[in-house]
Design an enzyme around this catalytic site. Structure first.
Site, PDB file in Angstrom:
ATOM      1  NE  ARG A  85      10.944 -24.422 -12.536  1.00 35.71           N
ATOM      2  CZ  ARG A  85       9.989 -24.086 -13.389  1.00 35.71           C
ATOM      3  NH1 ARG A  85       8.915 -24.810 -13.483  1.00 35.71           N
ATOM      4  NH2 ARG A  85      10.108 -23.004 -14.136  1.00 35.71           N
ATOM      5  NE  ARG A 130       6.415 -28.796  -9.041  1.00 39.55           N
ATOM      6  CZ  ARG A 130       7.053 -28.642 -10.184  1.00 39.55           C
ATOM      7  NH1 ARG A 130       7.129 -27.443 -10.744  1.00 39.55           N
ATOM      8  NH2 ARG A 130       7.614 -29.664 -10.789  1.00 39.55           N
ATOM      9  CG  HIS A 160       1.749 -25.864 -13.140  1.00 36.99           C
ATOM     10  ND1 HIS A 160       2.833 -26.002 -13.980  1.00 36.99           N
ATOM     11  CD2 HIS A 160       2.249 -25.520 -11.929  1.00 36.99           C
ATOM     12  CE1 HIS A 160       3.951 -25.748 -13.300  1.00 36.99           C
ATOM     13  NE2 HIS A 160       3.627 -25.459 -12.059  1.00 36.99           N
ATOM     14  CB  CYS A 247       5.127 -23.457 -19.028  1.00 42.88           C
ATOM     15  SG  CYS A 247       5.617 -24.731 -20.168  1.00 42.88           S
TER      16      CYS A 247
END
Ligand code: GLY
Length: 254
Positions: A85, A130, A160, A247
């Site tokens: 990403r 992450r 997350h 998101c």
């Protein structure tokens, strides 16, 4: 006025990253239709959309929340923890440069916007798969001149921080205590997601409305009972890629 930066669903969306979910077949056309309806919902709520084109190089590119953190004074361009990403940041930075001064975090920091819950001048930041400690340290240093308080929170069992806790407007937060220690939210009224809807905490307040995934029926009932105005959106196909409703947009004042 509120503006939302979004990005169209990529034709390669079914090759998305998956961390906690097993891979299931994804109907990309259906995901595209649900994403359009999500954007339409934001538009109905008075949000002006800036929509970036899909890029097949980035299956997860629709999740624009992760490459940036947009605050009133500036935007931080992140360094996603998922290597696949990292290249998403360039086009997001280009789009945001029209609206905000940009600051960057650098290697070895990793940081994704999905790990940042902002409530007023406090940023709760998840230490997750992450986002690493260095990411939180660099974010704290970058924000020092702007008077933000950065509060690290451990994330266990979900992707997350926002997968497990979100601000629902006013003094209400929605949380899954199995994943997130809510001790830092002692000043808020906490609504616990039902055990059979563990991913339901990811909600998006827009003005006096709250976007919620349509399929978390019991969570909707809990929120409605508190008098919260809900805007359910069907994101079932996007959820197969570990999506929530936060998101798919970066919402900010202009
Ligand atoms: N599939 C969403 C992510 O892993 O970033």
């Amino acid at each position: 006025m509120l503006r939302a930066l979004t990005r169209q669903v990529s034709t390669t969306f079914a090759e998305c990253e998956l961390t906690f979910l097993d891979r299931q077949p994804i109907d990309v056309e259906k995901a595209i239709a649900q994403h359009r309806a999500y954007e339409a919902c934001l538009t109905e709520l008075g949000v002006r959309i800036t929509s970036l084109p899909a890029d097949p190089e980035f299956p997860d590119g629709v999740f624009v929340e992760d490459p940036a953190i947009v605050l009133d004074e500036l935007a931080i361009i992140t360094r996603p923890g998922a290597e696949s990403r990292r290249g998403e940041t360039e086009s997001i930075a280009q789009a945001l440069s029209h609206f905000r001064e940009l600051l960057y975090v650098d290697e070895p920091a990793t940081l994704e916007g999905g790990d940042v819950v902002r409530i007023g001048k406090t940023l709760y930041v998840g230490l997750s798969r992450r986002t690493n400690r260095e990411g939180i340290m660099q974010l704290t240093a970058l924000l020092k001149p702007f008077d933000y308080l950065v509060v690290p929170i451990n994330v266990n069992g979900c992707l997350h921080l926002k997968s497990g806790v979100c601000w629902a407007g006013g003094d209400v937060i929605l949380a899954n205590r199995e994943w997130i220690d809510v001790a830092h939210f002692h000043d808020f009224k906490i609504i616990d997601v039902p055990a059979d809807e563990p991913s339901a905490a990811d909600v998006l307040p827009i003005n006096d409305q709250l976007l919620v995934p349509a399929n978390f029926i019991r969570t909707r009932e809990l929120l409605e009972a508190k008098g919260i105005n809900l805007r359910p959106v069907d994101v079932s196909e996007l959820q197969k890629a570990e999506a929530g409703v936060t998101c798919m947009s970066l919402v900010f004042n202009v």
